[in-house]
Design a protein around this motif. Structure first.
Motif, short mmCIF file in Angstrom:
data_model
loop_
_atom_site.label_atom_id
_atom_site.label_comp_id
_atom_site.label_asym_id
_atom_site.label_seq_id
_atom_site.Cartn_x
_atom_site.Cartn_y
_atom_site.Cartn_z
N LEU A 31 -3.09 32.53 17.09
CA LEU A 31 -3.17 33.90 16.54
C LEU A 31 -1.99 34.19 15.63
CD1 LEU A 31 -4.45 36.19 19.45
CD2 LEU A 31 -5.56 35.75 17.26
N LEU A 32 -0.82 33.65 15.98
CA LEU A 32 0.37 33.83 15.14
C LEU A 32 0.22 33.08 13.82
CD1 LEU A 32 3.18 33.50 17.83
CD2 LEU A 32 2.35 35.60 16.75
N LYS A 33 -0.61 32.04 13.82
CA LYS A 33 -0.83 31.27 12.60
C LYS A 33 -1.81 31.98 11.67
CE LYS A 33 -2.54 26.76 11.02
NZ LYS A 33 -1.31 26.24 10.40
N TYR A 34 -2.86 32.58 12.25
CA TYR A 34 -3.93 33.13 11.44
C TYR A 34 -3.80 34.64 11.20
CZ TYR A 34 -6.10 28.59 11.84
OH TYR A 34 -6.35 27.25 11.76
N ILE A 35 -3.18 35.38 12.10
CA ILE A 35 -2.85 36.77 11.80
C ILE A 35 -1.46 36.75 11.18
CG2 ILE A 35 -2.62 39.11 12.71
CD1 ILE A 35 -4.48 38.40 14.93
N ASN A 36 -1.43 36.36 9.94
CA ASN A 36 -0.20 35.96 9.28
C ASN A 36 -0.37 36.20 7.78
OD1 ASN A 36 1.56 33.95 7.83
ND2 ASN A 36 2.23 33.51 9.90
N ILE A 37 0.68 36.69 7.14
CA ILE A 37 0.62 36.97 5.70
C ILE A 37 0.21 35.74 4.90
CG2 ILE A 37 2.04 37.51 3.66
CD1 ILE A 37 1.26 39.95 5.20
N PHE A 38 0.76 34.59 5.23
CA PHE A 38 0.47 33.38 4.46
C PHE A 38 -0.95 32.88 4.73
CE2 PHE A 38 5.08 33.48 4.49
CZ PHE A 38 5.37 33.18 3.18
#
Length: 794
Positions: free
Chosen positions: A358-365
Motif C-alpha cells: 500500500l505504501l508503494k501504490y498509494i504513493n505520489i510516484f
C-alpha cells in the motif's frame, strides 16, 4: 469576492510565474522533440494496406515480402563482395536454404540482374518488422485470453489457492472476471508510436512539480517574508476567505500549467508521431496487453491527461501544506525534500507482493506512473479483498485532495504559526555562527546567492541534469560495427612497427579470401578435391568473410594513419568512441542550452537583489561597498558559471570513459580522420582541454553580459528574459540546423569540435575568440563604471 480577485490579479500579473511557465514549456517541448526524433514510426501506407486483410493473411504477406527483400539485399551484397558470379550464387543459395529453407524464391531472384536500392529495402524491412511484430501480437492475444480459463482452474485446484475467502483465491477469481470482458474486443494494427512516447515521457512531471513549487512559494511565502501575513490575519476576513482564495488561485494555475504543457505535448505527439486510429482499443498495443479496462486509444489519452491533472493538483495541495507548516523557508524545503525522498524510496524498494505494498501504490510516484498503472495488471490486498491499482489510485487521489484542502483551510485559520526549530537547535546554530561565522564579503555573497536567493535549487536542477546525462544503457551496435570493434580492440593504441606488420599481414590474408575461393572452386571442377572438402573449405572462407564484414572500415582507417606525416606516431582510435565525443552536434547543443539556462537563472539575482531590496544605497556607504563589493560579486558570478559549465561538460567525458572508451588519449588528434586537416599537432587530451578552455572564455563573457544587463535593467525577470533571447535563441536555431549565426553568437564556442576540424575556419576561430576576449574585457570595464558611478542607461 474582492479578496479572491485581488489574489488572482496579484499572481496573474507576476511576470516570474509566466516566465517560468514559458521556460518549463519550452524545455518540455525541447526534450520531447529530442525524444520523438529517436522513435521509429510505421507509415500509414503499410497500415492501410495490411489492415484490410485478415490477420493470418496479412502476417503471411508481410513475412513473405520481408523475406524477398532480405534475399534481394543479400544477393546484392554478395555480388559486390565476390568477383566470381558463381561463387556469389552459391553463397546466396546456401544463405537462403540456411535461413529460409526454401530456394524456390531464391532461384527466381538469381535471374534478376538489375541493381537495387539496398537502403530503400532496408527501410521497408524495418517498417515490416514493426508491422509483423504487431500482427504476431494480435494473433497471440486471443490465445492469451482463452488460456486464462485453463490457468485459473489449475490455480484454484492447487492446495495453495484453494481456501475460499483468502486474498489469493479472490484475486484469481477477480483476474478471471476482469479479463473475461476482453474476449469481445477486436484488436487491429496501427501507429502506436505517439501513444507509447507520450506515456513513457517522464521529464514533464518533474518540470511541472518544479513549477508548482515556485507557484506555492509566491502564493504562500512571499507575504510571510515581507511581513504582510500577520497584518492580513488581523483583518476581519483575513483567515478563511484569504486561504480559500489562495487555494483556488493555486488550483487554477495548476490546471492552466498542466493543460498548457501536456496539451502542447499531446499536440506534438499527434503531429510528429501520430496516434493512429483513435477508435482502436488500447489493448491493440502490445505494451497494454494486461490493461484491465476496455478503453479506446482516444479514451486512454483522455484518462492519461486527467490522471496527470489530478496528480498535479494533489502535489500542489501537498506543497501548499508544507509551505504552511513553518515560517522557516529552509525548514520547508527540507520537509519537502524528505517527503519526496521517502516516497521515492517506498516506490522503488517495496516489492509489489510485499505486505507493505500500500505504501508503494498509494504513493505520489506511483500516481505519476500513469503508463505503469494502465500497462501492468495489479491487484492490491485491501483487508483481504483485491482492489485494482487504477481504482485505488483514483479513490486515493480524490480522498487525499479533499482532506488536503480541508487541512490547508483549517491550518491557515489557526493562530499556530507553524513548526519552528527547537530551542536546542537554535542554540546550536547560534554557537555555530559564533565559532564558524565570517564577515568575509565573498562568504556572504555566496551565502546570499545560494540560500537567500534560493539558488540551491539550481544545484538540484544540476544534479537532475547530471543524472539524466549519464548514459547507462548497454552499447548496441550492428554486425558490421561489432566486427570493426573486434579489430579495434585487437590493435588500438599507438601504431608501432610490429603492430604495423601484423595489421598488414592480416589485410593481405583477408583480401586474399576471394582468390582462395576461386582456387578451391577450380580444384573442385578439376576433380582434385571432393565435394565434401570443397563445401567445408568454402563454408569456412564464407564464414571468414561474414566475420570480417567490418574489416573494410578498419582497413580504410589504417591506410589513412599510414599516410599521415606527423612528428609523433599516430595511433588507432575507435571511430565509435571518437564519433560520440567529437561528432555529436545535437548533444553539444543540448549541453550548451543546459549550461546557459542554469547560468542565467543562477547569476541574474546577484546584482538586482540589492537594488530591489533597497540595500544598494546602504551598501555603497560602507567601506568597500563599491569597488570591492563589485569585484566580489563578479567573482562569485564567474565561479558559479565556471563550475556549472565544468560539471555539465564533464558528463560527456564520463560517458566516454564508461561506455565509449579511448585507450590512449595521448595520441595526436590527427589520429582521428575528422581532424586530418588540422595543422597544429595536439594530443587528444590536449585538444579537449584547449577546447574546454576556449569555451570557458565564452562562459565568462556570458557572465559579464548578464551582469551588464543586471546593472541596466535592475529586475531579475527582465534580465532572465533578455538573456534568454540573446543567448538561447541562437542555440535553439543551431539545434534545428540553422548555422548562419554560429560565428555571430555563442554557438561557435559550443561547437568547437566541429569548426576546428576544418582548417579553413582557423582565421574565423582566431578572430572569434579575440572578439570574445575583447568583449569580456570591455563589458567588465563598462560594468565597473556603471556600478561605481551609478550610470543608468534608459
Amino acid at each position: 469576492m474582492r479578496i479572491f480577485s485581488g489574489e488572482l490579479i496579484k499572481n496573474f500579473f507576476n511576470k516570474v510565474i509566466w516566465f517560468l511557465l514559458l521556460f518549463f514549456l519550452t524545455l518540455s517541448i525541447f526534450l520531447f522533440i529530442k525524444e520523438a526524433h529517436s522513435v521509429n514510426v510505421i507509415q500509414n501506407t503499410y497500415i492501410d494496406y495490411y489492415s484490410n486483410m485478415p490477420v493470418d493473411e496479412a502476417l503471411n504477406t508481410a513475412s513473405s515480402r520481408r523475406e524477398i527483400n532480405d534475399l534481394r539485399m543479400t544477393l546484392q551484397n554478395l555480388r559486390s563482395t565476390y568477383q566470381d558470379e558463381k561463387l556469389a550464387e552459391k553463397a546466396f543459395l546456401d544463405y537462403a536454404s540456411t535461413f529460409y529453407g526454401d530456394d524456390v524464391e531464391a532461384l527466381a531472384l538469381l535471374k534478376d540482374q538489375d541493381k537495387i536500392d539496398v537502403s530503400r529495402l532496408g527501410m521497408e524491412n524495418e517498417q515490416l518488422y514493426y508491422l509483423i511484430s504487431q500482427l504476431e501480437y494480435i494473433k497471440s492475444y486471443d490465445v492469451f485470453i482463452s488460456s486464462l480459463d485453463q490457468r485459473t482452474q489449475a490455480m484454484l485446484n492447487s492446495s495453495l489457492f484453494r481456501t475460499k475467502g483468502s486474498f489469493a483465491h479472490r484475486n484469481i477469481e477477480k483476474t478471471q472476471s476482469d479479463f473475461d470482458k476482453m474476449k469481445t474486443i477486436k484488436l487491429s494494427i496501427g501507429n502506436d508510436s505517439g501513444v507509447l512516447t507520450i506515456s513513457k515521457f517522464i521529464y514533464t512531471d518533474g518540470l511541472l512539480i518544479a513549477f508548482l513549487f515556485i507557484l506555492c512559494y509566491y502564493i504562500f511565502t512571499v507575504e510571510r517574508e515581507n511581513g504582510l501575513l500577520k497584518i492580513l490575519k488581523a483583518t476581519v476576513k483575513g483567515h478563511l476567505p484569504v486561504i480559500f482564495s489562495k487555494i483556488i488561485v493555486l488550483l487554477l494555475f495548476t490546471i492552466l500549467g498542466v493543460t498548457v504543457v501536456y496539451g502542447t505535448e499531446l499536440y506534438l505527439a499527434k503531429q510528429m508521431l501520430g496516434f493512429g486510429e483513435l477508435s482502436r482499443y488500447i489493448q491493440s498495443i502490445s505494451a497494454f496487453r494486461d490493461c484491465p479496462v476496455i478503453l479506446t486509444i482516444g479514451e486512454y489519452l483522455l484518462c492519461f491527461f486527467f490522471t496527470k491533472l489530478a496528480v498535479m493538483v494533489l502535489v500542489a495541495l501537498i506543497l501548499a501544506l508544507f509551505f504552511q507548516l513553518s515560517e522557516s523557508s529552509s525548514f520547508i524545503y527540507l520537509l519537502i525534500l524528505v517527503f519526496f525522498c521517502v516516497e521515492y524510496l517506498f516506490y522503488l524498494l517495496i516489492h509489489p507482493a510485499s505486505v507493505f505494498n500500500l505504501l508503494k501504490y498509494i504513493n505520489i510516484f506511483s500516481f505519476l506512473d500513469t503508463f505503469g498503472m494502465f500497462r501492468i495488471y495489479t491487484n492490491i490486498n485491501l483487508f483481504g479483498y483485491p482492489c485494482n491499482r487504477i481504482f485505488i489510485t483514483v479513490v486515493s487521489i480524490i480522498i487525499a485532495s479533499i482532506l488536503l484542502i480541508l487541512i490547508n483551510l483549517r491550518l491557515f485559520t489557526l493562530r499556530w504559526q507553524g513548526f519552528t526549530r527547537p530551542h536546542l537547535v537554535n542554540r546550536l546554530f547560534q554557537r555555530r555562527k559564533r565559532y564558524f561565522g565570517s564577515v568575509s564579503l565573498l562568504y556572504h555573497e555566496f551565502y546570499k546567492t545560494f540560500f537567500t536567493n534560493k539558488r540551491f535549487l539550481v544545484v538540484l536542477a544540476l544534479g537532475f541534469i547530471l543524472y539524466c546525462s549519464i548514459d547507462q544503457t548497454p552499447l548496441y551496435v550492428n554486425r558490421e560495427t561489432s566486427s570493426y570493434l573486434t579489430f579495434i580492440n585487437k590493435y588500438e593504441g599507438i601504431l608501432t612497427e610490429d603492430k604495423n606488420s601484423l595489421i598488414q599481414a592480416e589485410i593481405n590474408d583477408i583480401n586474399s579470401i576471394p582468390d582462395k575461393m576461386v582456387a578451391i572452386s577450380e580444384k573442385y571442377k578439376n576433380g582434385t578435391s571432393s565435394k565434401e572438402e570443397y563445401q567445408n573449405e568454402f563454408n569456412s572462407l564464407q564464414f571468414d568473410i561474414e566475420k570480417n564484414v567490418g574489416f573494410s572500415r578498419f582497413e580504410k582507417q589504417f591506410e589513412y594513419l599510414t599516410s599521415l606525416k606527423l612528428s609523433s606516431k599516430p595511433g588507432i582510435v575507435s571511430e565509435v568512441s571518437s564519433d560520440y565525443l567529437f561528432d555529436n552536434e545535437k548533444r553539444d547543443y543540448i549541453y550548451a542550452i543546459y549550461i546557459v539556462v542554469l547560468i542565467i537563472v543562477c547569476i541574474s539575482c546577484i546584482f538586482p537583489v540589492d537594488s530591489q531590496s533597497g540595500m544598494e544605497n546602504i551598501l555603497r556607504c560602507t567601506v568597500g561597498g563599491e569597488k570591492k563589493l563589485f569585484y566580489i560579486k563578479t567573482i562569485v558570478a564567474t565561479l558559479f558559471s565556471s563550475i556549472l559549465f565544468i560539471l555539465i561538460s564533464f558528463m560527456s567525458y564520463i560517458n566516454m570513459f564508461l561506455k565509449y572508451r579511448i585507450s590512449d588519449v595521448k595520441l595526436p588528434i590527427q589520429s582521428i580522420q575528422k581532424y586530418a586537416n588540422l595543422t597544429i599537432e595536439f594530443s587528444i587530451i590536449g585538444f579537449i582541454i584547449f577546447a574546454i578552455f576556449l569555451t570557458l572564455l565564452t562562459v565568462v563573457m556570458i557572465t559579464q553580459i548578464v551582469i551588464l544587463q543586471s546593472l541596466l535593467l535592475r529586475k531579475q525577470s527582465l534580465v532572465i528574459l533578455c538573456s534568454s533571447v540573446l543567448f538561447l535563441f541562437p542555440l535553439f536555431l543551431g539545434y534545428i540546423g540553422v548555422t548562419t549565426l554560429n560565428f555571430l553568437s555563442i554557438n561557435n564556442s559550443f561547437q568547437l569540435f566541429q569548426t576546428m576540424s576544418d582548417n579553413s575556419n582557423m582565421k574565423e576561430n582566431i578572430l572569434y575568440f579575440i572578439a570574445v576576449v575583447v568583449i569580456t574585457l570591455g563589458v567588465t570595464f563598462i560594468n565597473v563604471r556603471i556600478y561605481r558611478k551609478k550610470i543608468i542607461f534608459i
